[in-house]
Design a protein around this motif. Structure first.
Motif, PDB file in Angstrom:
ATOM      1  N   GLU A   1       0.780  -1.349   0.091  1.00 36.93           N
ATOM      2  CA  GLU A   1       0.332  -0.155  -0.156  1.00 36.93           C
ATOM      3  C   GLU A   1       0.854   1.731  -0.229  1.00 36.93           C
ATOM      4  O   GLU A   1       1.187   1.376   1.347  1.00 36.93           O
ATOM      5  CB  GLU A   1      -1.038  -0.321   1.089  1.00 36.93           C
TER       6      GLU A   1
ATOM      7  N   LYS B   1      -5.909  -2.740   8.345  1.00 38.83           N
ATOM      8  CA  LYS B   1      -5.021  -2.607   7.869  1.00 38.83           C
ATOM      9  C   LYS B   1      -3.802  -2.774   8.996  1.00 38.83           C
ATOM     10  O   LYS B   1      -3.387  -2.118   9.784  1.00 38.83           O
ATOM     11  CB  LYS B   1      -4.157  -1.709   7.029  1.00 38.83           C
TER      12      LYS B   1
ATOM     13  N   SER C   1      -4.394  -6.933   3.934  1.00 39.67           N
ATOM     14  CA  SER C   1      -5.591  -6.254   4.394  1.00 39.67           C
ATOM     15  C   SER C   1      -6.841  -7.620   4.490  1.00 39.67           C
ATOM     16  O   SER C   1      -6.774  -8.374   3.877  1.00 39.67           O
ATOM     17  CB  SER C   1      -6.111  -5.607   2.796  1.00 39.67           C
TER      18      SER C   1
ATOM     19  N   GLU D   1     -10.523  -8.022   5.894  1.00 39.96           N
ATOM     20  CA  GLU D   1     -11.994  -7.496   5.031  1.00 39.96           C
ATOM     21  C   GLU D   1     -12.755  -8.262   6.500  1.00 39.96           C
ATOM     22  O   GLU D   1     -12.351 -10.114   6.723  1.00 39.96           O
ATOM     23  CB  GLU D   1     -11.974  -7.923   3.635  1.00 39.96           C
TER      24      GLU D   1
ATOM     25  N   GLU E   1     -13.324   3.157   0.827  1.00 42.06           N
ATOM     26  CA  GLU E   1     -11.725   3.410  -0.006  1.00 42.06           C
ATOM     27  C   GLU E   1     -11.638   4.290  -1.391  1.00 42.06           C
ATOM     28  O   GLU E   1     -11.334   4.793  -2.199  1.00 42.06           O
ATOM     29  CB  GLU E   1     -10.917   1.919  -0.061  1.00 42.06           C
TER      30      GLU E   1
ATOM     31  N   ASP F   1     -12.169  -3.130   6.553  1.00 45.65           N
ATOM     32  CA  ASP F   1     -10.993  -2.912   5.954  1.00 45.65           C
ATOM     33  C   ASP F   1     -10.031  -2.530   7.261  1.00 45.65           C
ATOM     34  O   ASP F   1     -10.153  -1.474   7.108  1.00 45.65           O
ATOM     35  CB  ASP F   1     -10.600  -2.040   4.471  1.00 45.65           C
TER      36      ASP F   1
END
Length: 133
Positions: A91, A112, A98, A100, A129, A110
């Motif tokens: 990223e 991180k 990532s 979900e 996003e 989401d």
């Protein structure tokens, strides 16, 4: 060449120059007001992909210090629910998982997670996003 043709050519050149200056300034201004997305930094920095998606996936996996299971556990501690998907991503130069998650209220989060130390770096709704881009 008569005076009228000379005047037309000068007008065309000045118009093209003005258009170039306007376009240059607008692209510069757009870059200044926009914060880097994502705003977080991971403990492992990686350059942009060089060998395509498949080559990058292998390279990223070799750099990660935690596995997907540990990333999932960290994400669930931050956003309880059911893990739908886990992916190791670059990223903007940050090596992150990532994750979900579908929450009890059926919202998709989401999360991180730093692929180096398991720290949760950012949580947002999956729809956020697309709105940023």
């Amino acid at each position: 060449m008569n005076g009228k043709q000379t005047q037309q050519r000068i007008s065309i050149v000045l118009g093209a120059f003005t258009l170039g200056v306007v376009l240059l300034n607008s692209s510069h201004a757009a870059g200044e007001g926009k914060a880097q997305s994502p705003a977080y930094q991971s403990s492992i920095r990686v350059p942009d992909q060089q060998n395509g998606e498949r080559g990058e996936a292998a390279r990223l996996a070799a750099l990660a210090r935690i596995d997907a299971s540990r990333a999932s556990s960290a994400a669930l501690a931050q956003a309880p629910g059911t893990v739908l998907k886990v992916a190791l991503d670059n990223e903007n130069g940050n090596l992150v998982y990532s994750v979900e998650i579908k929450t009890a209220s059926n919202e998709i989060k989401d999360v991180k997670v730093d692929a180096g130390n398991g720290t949760v770096l950012h949580v947002d709704s999956a729809g956020d996003e697309e709105e940023d881009e």
